[in-house]
Design a protein around this motif. Structure first.
Motif, PDB file in Angstrom:
ATOM      1  N   GLY A  12       0.833  -1.191   0.000  1.00 36.28           N
ATOM      2  CA  GLY A  12       0.000   0.000   0.000  1.00 36.28           C
ATOM      3  C   GLY A  12       0.863   1.234   0.000  1.00 36.28           C
ATOM      4  N   ARG A  55      -6.890   0.652   6.691  1.00 32.09           N
ATOM      5  CA  ARG A  55      -8.056  -0.244   6.756  1.00 32.09           C
ATOM      6  C   ARG A  55      -7.991  -1.287   5.639  1.00 32.09           C
ATOM      7  NH1 ARG A  55     -10.527  -3.410   9.388  1.00 32.09           N
ATOM      8  NH2 ARG A  55     -12.722  -3.747   8.946  1.00 32.09           N
ATOM      9  N   CYS A  56      -7.643  -0.862   4.417  1.00 30.48           N
ATOM     10  CA  CYS A  56      -7.509  -1.811   3.298  1.00 30.48           C
ATOM     11  C   CYS A  56      -6.458  -2.871   3.598  1.00 30.48           C
ATOM     12  CB  CYS A  56      -7.121  -1.083   2.019  1.00 30.48           C
ATOM     13  SG  CYS A  56      -8.461  -0.269   1.190  1.00 30.48           S
ATOM     14  N   ALA A  88      -6.819  -6.874   3.967  1.00 29.22           N
ATOM     15  CA  ALA A  88      -6.013  -7.797   3.167  1.00 29.22           C
ATOM     16  C   ALA A  88      -5.288  -8.799   4.059  1.00 29.22           C
ATOM     17  CB  ALA A  88      -5.021  -7.016   2.303  1.00 29.22           C
ATOM     18  N   VAL A 145      -2.350  -1.203  -3.257  1.00 26.91           N
ATOM     19  CA  VAL A 145      -3.406  -0.251  -2.933  1.00 26.91           C
ATOM     20  C   VAL A 145      -2.763   1.115  -3.035  1.00 26.91           C
ATOM     21  CG1 VAL A 145      -4.985   0.641  -1.186  1.00 26.91           C
ATOM     22  CG2 VAL A 145      -4.559  -1.815  -1.327  1.00 26.91           C
ATOM     23  N   ALA A 179      -3.671   4.955  -2.246  1.00 24.32           N
ATOM     24  CA  ALA A 179      -4.647   5.811  -1.561  1.00 24.32           C
ATOM     25  C   ALA A 179      -4.173   7.253  -1.643  1.00 24.32           C
ATOM     26  CB  ALA A 179      -4.798   5.383  -0.104  1.00 24.32           C
ATOM     27  N   GLY A 216      -5.774  -1.465  -6.394  1.00 22.60           N
ATOM     28  CA  GLY A 216      -6.979  -0.872  -5.835  1.00 22.60           C
ATOM     29  C   GLY A 216      -6.715   0.598  -5.538  1.00 22.60           C
ATOM     30  N   VAL A 226      -8.018   4.135  -3.761  1.00 25.59           N
ATOM     31  CA  VAL A 226      -8.880   4.768  -2.772  1.00 25.59           C
ATOM     32  C   VAL A 226      -8.628   6.266  -2.848  1.00 25.59           C
ATOM     33  CG1 VAL A 226      -9.473   4.963  -0.329  1.00 25.59           C
ATOM     34  CG2 VAL A 226      -8.707   2.761  -1.256  1.00 25.59           C
ATOM     35  N   GLU A 238     -17.035   1.182   4.344  1.00 25.93           N
ATOM     36  CA  GLU A 238     -16.462  -0.074   4.829  1.00 25.93           C
ATOM     37  C   GLU A 238     -16.770  -1.210   3.848  1.00 25.93           C
ATOM     38  OE1 GLU A 238     -14.141  -2.052   7.669  1.00 25.93           O
ATOM     39  OE2 GLU A 238     -14.562   0.083   7.599  1.00 25.93           O
ATOM     40  N   LEU A 291     -14.551  -0.735   0.713  1.00 28.85           N
ATOM     41  CA  LEU A 291     -13.168  -1.132   0.983  1.00 28.85           C
ATOM     42  C   LEU A 291     -13.035  -2.648   1.031  1.00 28.85           C
ATOM     43  CD1 LEU A 291     -12.287   1.500   3.749  1.00 28.85           C
ATOM     44  CD2 LEU A 291     -11.423   1.467   1.386  1.00 28.85           C
ATOM     45  N   THR A 292     -14.030  -3.319   1.600  1.00 29.84           N
ATOM     46  CA  THR A 292     -14.020  -4.778   1.691  1.00 29.84           C
ATOM     47  C   THR A 292     -14.110  -5.415   0.307  1.00 29.84           C
ATOM     48  OG1 THR A 292     -15.007  -4.685   3.896  1.00 29.84           O
ATOM     49  CG2 THR A 292     -15.206  -6.772   2.693  1.00 29.84           C
ATOM     50  N   THR A 301     -10.816  -4.780  -1.653  1.00 29.63           N
ATOM     51  CA  THR A 301      -9.728  -5.606  -1.126  1.00 29.63           C
ATOM     52  C   THR A 301      -9.893  -7.056  -1.559  1.00 29.63           C
ATOM     53  OG1 THR A 301      -9.468  -4.106   0.756  1.00 29.63           O
ATOM     54  CG2 THR A 301      -8.521  -6.306   0.975  1.00 29.63           C
TER      55      THR A 301
END
Length: 193
Positions: free
Chosen positions: A9, A26-27, A31, A76, A78, A114, A116, A168, A171-172, A175
């Motif tokens: 990330g 959080r991601c 993971a 990820v 972000a 991913g 964000v 949430e 993000l789930t 991921t």
């Protein structure tokens, strides 16, 4: 042979209460719960990178970032949305991936990414997501089908670092897409070995 996927990330901001940094954390936590090995390059780390220059000798931090991405199955990214685009901090980190140019898998080739985006407004979230996806495409990465936008004016995380149900859930899902893609890539590589 490595079994657990590796997810790197990168992102955040230099703020101690960065919503983007919390979303990245959080991601990566999701993971790790899904069985991945994770590594974060957060805002303070990215702030220590020199401004990218093709002619400069890479810094130790830039080499560390490039080595981690080289070994990653997925990423990820972000970023806060600043004036319709990703932050200079995150863009500079992506620019340092030029160190992967001559690899067998150059840049982000073969890796799911991913994205964000956090911003205090939906318009900045949308335009920044498009800009970040374009940068990932240019680096030969595979943006996940779902990119996550978090409007920090409406979706601030609680004390545990969790967001509201919509954020949430997004993000789930994103991921899980990273974990699925990394699994499919590993299976494909094993089939041709």
């Amino acid at each position: 042979m490595r079994m657990a996927p590796v997810i790197v990330g990168l992102g955040g901001s230099t703020s101690a209460v960065s919503v983007t940094g919390l979303a990245l954390d959080r991601c990566l936590a999701l993971a790790a719960e899904g069985g991945a090995e994770v590594r974060a390059f957060d805002g303070p780390f990215l702030a220590g990178l020199p401004i990218f220059s093709v002619d400069a000798t890479p810094s130790a931090a830039a080499v560390e970032l490039a080595e981690a991405v080289r070994g990653a199955d997925a990423l990820v990214v972000a970023t806060p949305g600043y004036h319709g685009g990703m932050s200079g901090l995150v863009k500079n980190a992506l620019d340092h991936l030029e160190l992967l140019r001559d690899d067998r898998r150059p840049y982000l080739d073969g890796r799911a990414v991913g994205i964000v985006v956090t911003s205090s407004g939906w318009q900045a979230c949308g335009t920044t997501l498009v800009a970040a996806r374009s940068a990932v495409h240019a680096l030969r990465g595979w943006p996940t089908p779902l990119g996550v936008m978090i409007n920090s004016a409406e979706q601030y995380p609680d004390a545990s670092g969790r967001f509201d149900a919509r954020a949430e859930g997004a993000l789930t899902v994103m991921t899980q897409q990273l974990l699925d893609f990394a699994g499919w890539q590993a299976a494909a590589r094993a089939a041709v070995s």
